[in-house]
Design an enzyme around this catalytic site. Structure first.
Site, PDB file in Angstrom:
ATOM      1  N   LYS B 193     109.154  54.932  54.703  1.00  0.00           N
ATOM      2  CA  LYS B 193     107.616  54.261  54.437  1.00  0.00           C
ATOM      3  C   LYS B 193     106.996  54.708  53.087  1.00  0.00           C
ATOM      4  CE  LYS B 193     103.469  54.986  55.468  1.00  0.00           C
ATOM      5  NZ  LYS B 193     102.513  54.341  54.469  1.00  0.00           N
ATOM      6  N   GLY B 245     102.574  64.577  51.352  1.00  0.00           N
ATOM      7  CA  GLY B 245     101.258  64.276  51.082  1.00  0.00           C
ATOM      8  C   GLY B 245     100.254  65.259  51.399  1.00  0.00           C
ATOM      9  N   SER B 246      99.310  64.775  51.959  1.00  0.00           N
ATOM     10  CA  SER B 246      98.218  65.979  52.037  1.00  0.00           C
ATOM     11  C   SER B 246      98.378  66.974  53.156  1.00  0.00           C
ATOM     12  CB  SER B 246      96.863  65.377  52.675  1.00  0.00           C
ATOM     13  OG  SER B 246      96.922  64.851  53.899  1.00  0.00           O
ATOM     14  N   THR B 247      98.079  68.115  52.924  1.00  0.00           N
ATOM     15  CA  THR B 247      98.015  69.288  54.121  1.00  0.00           C
ATOM     16  C   THR B 247      97.377  68.618  55.430  1.00  0.00           C
ATOM     17  OG1 THR B 247      98.173  71.050  52.413  1.00  0.00           O
ATOM     18  CG2 THR B 247      97.373  71.656  54.260  1.00  0.00           C
ATOM     19  N   GLU B 267     106.056  68.406  52.452  1.00  0.00           N
ATOM     20  CA  GLU B 267     105.744  68.956  51.057  1.00  0.00           C
ATOM     21  C   GLU B 267     104.158  68.488  50.828  1.00  0.00           C
ATOM     22  OE1 GLU B 267     105.167  69.493  47.853  1.00  0.00           O
ATOM     23  OE2 GLU B 267     105.896  68.009  47.175  1.00  0.00           O
ATOM     24  N   CYS B 301     100.728  67.292  43.123  1.00  0.00           N
ATOM     25  CA  CYS B 301     100.537  68.385  44.174  1.00  0.00           C
ATOM     26  C   CYS B 301     100.595  69.717  43.568  1.00  0.00           C
ATOM     27  CB  CYS B 301     101.590  68.051  45.426  1.00  0.00           C
ATOM     28  SG  CYS B 301     103.337  67.936  44.907  1.00  0.00           S
ATOM     29  N   GLU B 398      91.831  70.913  47.072  1.00  0.00           N
ATOM     30  CA  GLU B 398      92.699  70.059  46.428  1.00  0.00           C
ATOM     31  C   GLU B 398      91.884  68.965  46.006  1.00  0.00           C
ATOM     32  OE1 GLU B 398      96.259  68.336  47.832  1.00  0.00           O
ATOM     33  OE2 GLU B 398      97.288  69.097  46.272  1.00  0.00           O
TER      34      GLU B 398
END
Lengths: 293, 488
Positions: B193, B245-247, B267, B301, B398
């Site tokens: 996706k 994506g995001s943490t 990641e 990132c 971030e």
């Protein structure tokens, strides 16, 4: 008159020292004959936290030791274990092993330490790489220790599981906090004494006796623990480990092995507790001369 | 004296526009889901628009997959895994992946243009970085398919099965390549996706995969939102989750799969330190700082978003940096002159603006060059924050935009401590002329990627991934294979 035997006070091992649990609590596991093994420390979450602090403090020095030196120290552990073989055999038998099984367990444990001692200065060569990037850079990847590892040691054995779980972790330069087998705690305590006399710096291995069910949570939710090694196959425990590890994205390694088997050891248990670090540096690329000159 | 003069001289280079053409691209008005080798309508019947963030114009509309569609795709992936892909010889698998690489290369310019239109990234980067790297990633992993036993000494290598993959919006095509190529090489099948704001190049990739003649169901591509991703993560018959994506979302995923045997690679975010020592070649370092934080609008990132400059050269470096960013061209991403393109979405621009406000409220000193932003679309000026504390939110969190915080240090030890004082551990930059110092810093910085006297370099052969809350697992190189195999 017969000499009165001196009984041993069983302690835990934190930062190279042998305290009793700060909580003052103890428990009395029994062997198969119903005899008490002793007043064993029922370690607390505060002991867990103290151990993590000790492990973190020891991490810098241990991870920066020369690989060769780490190998020598692991070998030294094996030597010390060999020297105290009789004591371990007696403890294993007192906890329910036959003499033959006990002897075998100690022998395999010694050999396992030797096995990982040998890997200490070899895994980097086997696992590392120089990466042929397309741009004008020198680029290489190496394995570096993950940090502080929580170890929930095998609960079905007293010595071999413990040794099999600790050795690859520290051979790779990590430090650890180990929850030993709740109902077979004697060898863990004696193994701490072996570590203490083997040039293993204090804090590299910290060993707690007591109830893993109670201590897993403070260990896996601790924000200064980088990874968890779990030996066993209890699915609900594994689920809990993974869930609480999501807090700071700890790496979870689970092993369901029969540790007494000679082949329950490999490079991958060592590399599981490593991070891959990749470094780039430009290569000067000016002028016309090439290697054909 | 000279430095003041630099500051005064306002740079006013004018460039004539050099627009990339979009006449040669093929975009359909509407895209369905690519499942089992066919384009199928979403079971909900719902579609959503994907826009060009540089001018807010609609590019196309794409299907919103729900859990039924995900189920259909996973079933297709499982069927082809069992029936076809696992029976395809490794050498043949390898050739299929090579085909994908070649077909992508042939259509490289089309991919680059669509990527720029959909993501807002400048054409110079999508043309020279994203697309070639994506092609090369397939080309690199193709060759691994029949050599896996050499990658894992003393072990038998088996695929995991069905891999569920969720990719981000910052490098849409490249991340799809990072996910799909090693998965296929190792013998897995895929349900992927792409991010909701940048679905188009993944759909074009589905066309390429189709043209390459891959057996139906080996790669399935579903567009949608977070709910689509969640349906993939939660599907019982998925063996592996790969997420970039995001943490925050990474933690939700680890939690969601905690009761299962699914393997995961995550990641996630970063707040990477870029460290300038006093003996560094300063002009090169300034280029590295700019590349570190303004590459891809800072939507990276591993962006070098925390600058550390040794005190003795701080004033000089900051001055040079201000001067340098005053000549950055911000504008239409399709213009080949543009250095900084559009922010990917309104949502992301809001996030960046929020952090700029937080920085100002925290008392930091902000610098933005005097430049004119395009009137339509989402844009943000390159932004520097001085006088920040280690505890400032703009230093700790971030931002994922063209915002750089600048701190100073006196000793190497201090730089290491400050650089490591973050929950993240993705990347770090080191600038110095002294080799032994590079190795000292490189070994002590807790980061998965270290760039010494360079920054933001990527290559298919080079493993990428982080420590700590930047996630786990590596993508790229031999090490990237281990995310997609079982060892026996």
């Amino acid at each position: 008159m017969e000499r009165l035997e001196v009984l041993k006070t069983y302690k835990i091992y934190i930062g190279g020292k042998f305290p009793r649990t700060e909580s003052g609590r103890f428990y009395n596991p029994l062997n198969s004959k119903g005899e008490q093994l002793g007043n064993i420390c029922l370690s607390s979450r505060k002991d867990v936290r103290n151990s993590v602090v000790a492990a973190r403090k020891a991490f810098g020095g241990w991870s920066e030791r020369a690989a060769n030196n780490r190998g020598q120290i692991l070998y030294r552990i094996a030597e010390m274990l060999e020297g105290r073989k009789t004591q371990f055999i007696e403890e294993l038998m007192f906890q329910g092993s036959t003499k033959k099984a006990a002897e075998n367990e100690v022998n395999v444990s010694i050999d396992r330490l030797i096995y990982y001692a040998g890997w200490s200065d070899k895994y980097m060569q086997v696992l590392g790489s120089i990466n042929p990037v397309a741009s004008s850079h020198f680029n290489f990847s190496m394995h570096v220790p993950m940090g502080v590892i929580g170890v929930v040691a095998d609960q079905t054995t007293s010595l071999i599981g413990l040794v099999s779980n600790i050795a690859p972790v520290i051979a790779g330069g990590n430090t650890c906090v180990v929850l030993s087998a709740e109902n077979l705690p004697l060898c863990a305590i004696t193994f701490a004494e072996v570590l203490n006399s083997s040039d293993v710096p204090g804090g590299v291995v910290n060993i707690l006796t007591g109830s893993p069910a109670e201590m897993i949570k403070p260990l896996t939710t601790h924000m200064d623990v980088n990874g968890m090694v779990y030996s066993g196959n209890d699915r609900s425990t594994i689920k809990k480990l993974k869930e609480s590890s999501a807090l700071n994205l700890k790496r979870i390694m689970t092993y369901d092995e029969d540790w007494i088997k000679a082949d329950a050891q490999n490079l991958y248990m060592l590399s599981d507790c490593q991070e891959v670090k990749t470094t780039w540096h430009p290569i000067e690329n000016i002028g016309g001369a090439t290697s054909s000159y | 004296m000279a430095r003041k003069e630099i500051n005064k001289s306002k740079v006013t280079w004018d460039y004539s526009p050099a627009m990339e053409s979009s006449s040669h691209i093929n975009l359909k008005k509407k895209y369905d889901l690519y499942i089992d080798g066919k384009w199928v309508k979403p079971s909900s019947g719902k579609y959503f628009d994907t826009i060009n963030p540089a001018n807010k114009e609609k590019l196309s509309e794409v299907a919103h997959a729900n859990d039924k569609d995900v189920d259909k795709a996973v079933k297709a992936a499982r069927k082809s895994y069992k029936g076809v892909w696992s029976k395809t010889t490794p050498a043949e698998r390898s050739k299929y992946i090579y085909r994908i690489a070649r077909l992508m290369q042939e259509r490289a310019r089309e991919f680059a243009v669509i990527e720029t239109l959909d993501a807002g990234k400048v054409i110079r980067e999508s043309r020279d970085v994203d697309v070639p790297l994506a092609c090369n990633h397939f080309f690199y992993y193709a060759g691994w398919a029949d050599k896996l036993e050499y990658a894992f000494p003393n072990r038998k290598v088996e695929p995991l099965g069905v891999a569920g993959q969720i990719t981000p919006w910052n490098f849409p095509l490249l991340m799809a390549a990072w996910k799909i190529a090693p998965a296929l090489a190792a013998g897995n099948t895929v349900v992927l996706k792409p991010a909701e704001t940048t679905p188009l190049t993944a759909l074009k990739l589905a066309e390429v995969i189709h043209d390459a003649g891959l057996p139906p169901g080996v790669v399935n591509i579903l567009t949608g939102f977070g709910d689509t991703g969640a349906a993939i993560v939660d599907h019982d018959d998925v063996d592996k989750i790969a997420f970039t994506g995001s943490t925050g979302v990474g933690k939700i995923i680890q939690n969601a799969i905690s009761g299962t045997d699914k393997k995961a690679t995550l990641e996630l975010g970063g707040k990477s330190a870029n460290i300038i020592l006093e003996d560094a070649p300063l002009d090169q370092a300034v280029e590295g700082i700019v590349n570190g934080i303004f590459f891809n609008q800072g939507h990276v990132c591993c962006a070098g978003s925390r600058l550390f400059v040794q005190e003795s050269v701080a004033e000089k470096v900051i001055e040079k940096l201000k001067h340098r960013i005053s000549s950055l061209v911000i504008g239409d991403p399709m213009d080949k002159n543009t250095d900084i393109g559009a922010i990917n979405s309104k949502e992301q621009l809001d996030t960046i603006d929020k952090y700029i406000k937080i920085g100002l409220a925290e008392g930091a000193t902000m610098y933005q060059p005097d430049c004119v932003l395009p009137k339509t679309g989402y844009f943000c000026k390159p932004t520097l924050f001085m006088d920040v504390a280690q505890s400032s939110r703009i230093v700790q969190e971030e931002i994922f935009g063209p915002v750089l915080t600048i701190q100073t240090f006196r000793t190497v030890d201090e730089a290491i401590q400050k650089a490591n004082n973050t929950p993240f551990g993705l990347a770090a930059g080191i600038w110095t002329d002294k080799g032994s110092r590079i190795f000292n810093l490189a070994s002590k910085l807790n980061a998965g990627v270290i760039w010494a006297n360079t920054y933001n370099k990527f290559d298919p052969t080079s493993p990428f991934g982080g420590y700590k809350e930047s996630g786990y697992g590596r993508e790229g190189g031999l090490h990237g294979l281990s995310a997609y195999v079982k060892l026996k």
